[in-house]
Design a protein around this motif. Structure first.
Motif, PDB file in Angstrom:
ATOM      1  N   PRO A 138       0.817  -1.219   0.000  1.00 36.67           N
ATOM      2  CA  PRO A 138       0.000   0.000   0.000  1.00 36.67           C
ATOM      3  C   PRO A 138       0.853   1.272   0.000  1.00 36.67           C
ATOM      4  N   GLU A 139       0.248   2.360  -0.425  1.00 39.18           N
ATOM      5  CA  GLU A 139       0.915   3.654  -0.412  1.00 39.18           C
ATOM      6  C   GLU A 139       1.188   4.061   1.032  1.00 39.18           C
ATOM      7  N   TRP A 140       2.363   4.666   1.254  1.00 37.64           N
ATOM      8  CA  TRP A 140       2.736   5.071   2.611  1.00 37.64           C
ATOM      9  C   TRP A 140       1.896   6.240   3.087  1.00 37.64           C
ATOM     10  N   THR A 141       1.592   6.200   4.384  1.00 37.23           N
ATOM     11  CA  THR A 141       0.867   7.303   5.022  1.00 37.23           C
ATOM     12  C   THR A 141       1.882   8.195   5.742  1.00 37.23           C
ATOM     13  N   GLU A 142       1.418   9.315   6.260  1.00 45.72           N
ATOM     14  CA  GLU A 142       2.287  10.195   7.049  1.00 45.72           C
ATOM     15  C   GLU A 142       2.851   9.440   8.251  1.00 45.72           C
ATOM     16  N   GLU A 143       2.040   8.589   8.840  1.00 42.46           N
ATOM     17  CA  GLU A 143       2.476   7.792  10.000  1.00 42.46           C
ATOM     18  C   GLU A 143       3.605   6.835   9.601  1.00 42.46           C
ATOM     19  N   ASP A 144       3.477   6.218   8.420  1.00 46.14           N
ATOM     20  CA  ASP A 144       4.534   5.316   7.939  1.00 46.14           C
ATOM     21  C   ASP A 144       5.854   6.068   7.773  1.00 46.14           C
ATOM     22  N   PHE A 145       5.786   7.263   7.174  1.00 45.70           N
ATOM     23  CA  PHE A 145       6.996   8.054   6.983  1.00 45.70           C
ATOM     24  C   PHE A 145       7.602   8.460   8.327  1.00 45.70           C
ATOM     25  N   ALA A 146       6.767   8.762   9.299  1.00 45.54           N
ATOM     26  CA  ALA A 146       7.256   9.159  10.620  1.00 45.54           C
ATOM     27  C   ALA A 146       7.974   8.000  11.316  1.00 45.54           C
ATOM     28  N   LYS A 147       7.529   6.778  11.061  1.00 40.59           N
ATOM     29  CA  LYS A 147       8.134   5.597  11.684  1.00 40.59           C
ATOM     30  C   LYS A 147       9.392   5.114  10.950  1.00 40.59           C
ATOM     31  N   ALA A 148       9.591   5.574   9.745  1.00 37.49           N
ATOM     32  CA  ALA A 148      10.706   5.093   8.920  1.00 37.49           C
ATOM     33  C   ALA A 148      12.055   5.449   9.550  1.00 37.49           C
ATOM     34  N   ARG A 149      13.029   4.570   9.359  1.00 31.56           N
ATOM     35  CA  ARG A 149      14.372   4.767   9.889  1.00 31.56           C
ATOM     36  C   ARG A 149      15.383   4.632   8.749  1.00 31.56           C
TER      37      ARG A 149
END
Length: 91
Positions: A15-26
């Motif tokens: 799925p397309e990344w959400t703002e939350e996904d980007f915030a969790k990314a490392r």
């Protein structure tokens, strides 16, 4: 010359990344082991072929249609035609 807009493709497995996904990314350095990180080059490296100069040029629709009809590599074919006119040999 208009381009048709393509319908978006949705993939439930990716799925397309959400703002939350980007915030969790490392960054990779935090999550990948050193032996795996070592396999990735830090830079792209030098070009193997001579560099061309990027330019913006306005051409008539007939010229673009003619070269596009010749298939893939139509931009290189325009370059080749202009080289013949300028009498410049390819490096």
């Amino acid at each position: 010359m208009s381009r048709k807009l393509k319908e978006p493709v949705f993939d439930d497995d990716n799925p397309e990344w959400t703002e939350e996904d980007f915030a969790k990314a490392r960054p990779p350095e935090e999550v990948l082991p050193p032996h795996l990180l070592a396999q990735f080059k830090a830079t792209r490296g030098p070009q193997k072929a001579p560099t061309k100069v990027a330019v913006s040029i306005r051409l008539s629709p007939e010229v673009i249609s003619y070269f596009k009809a010749k298939g893939p590599g139509w931009q290189s074919k325009i370059d080749e035609a202009l080289r013949k006119i300028a009498k410049v040999k390819a490096s």
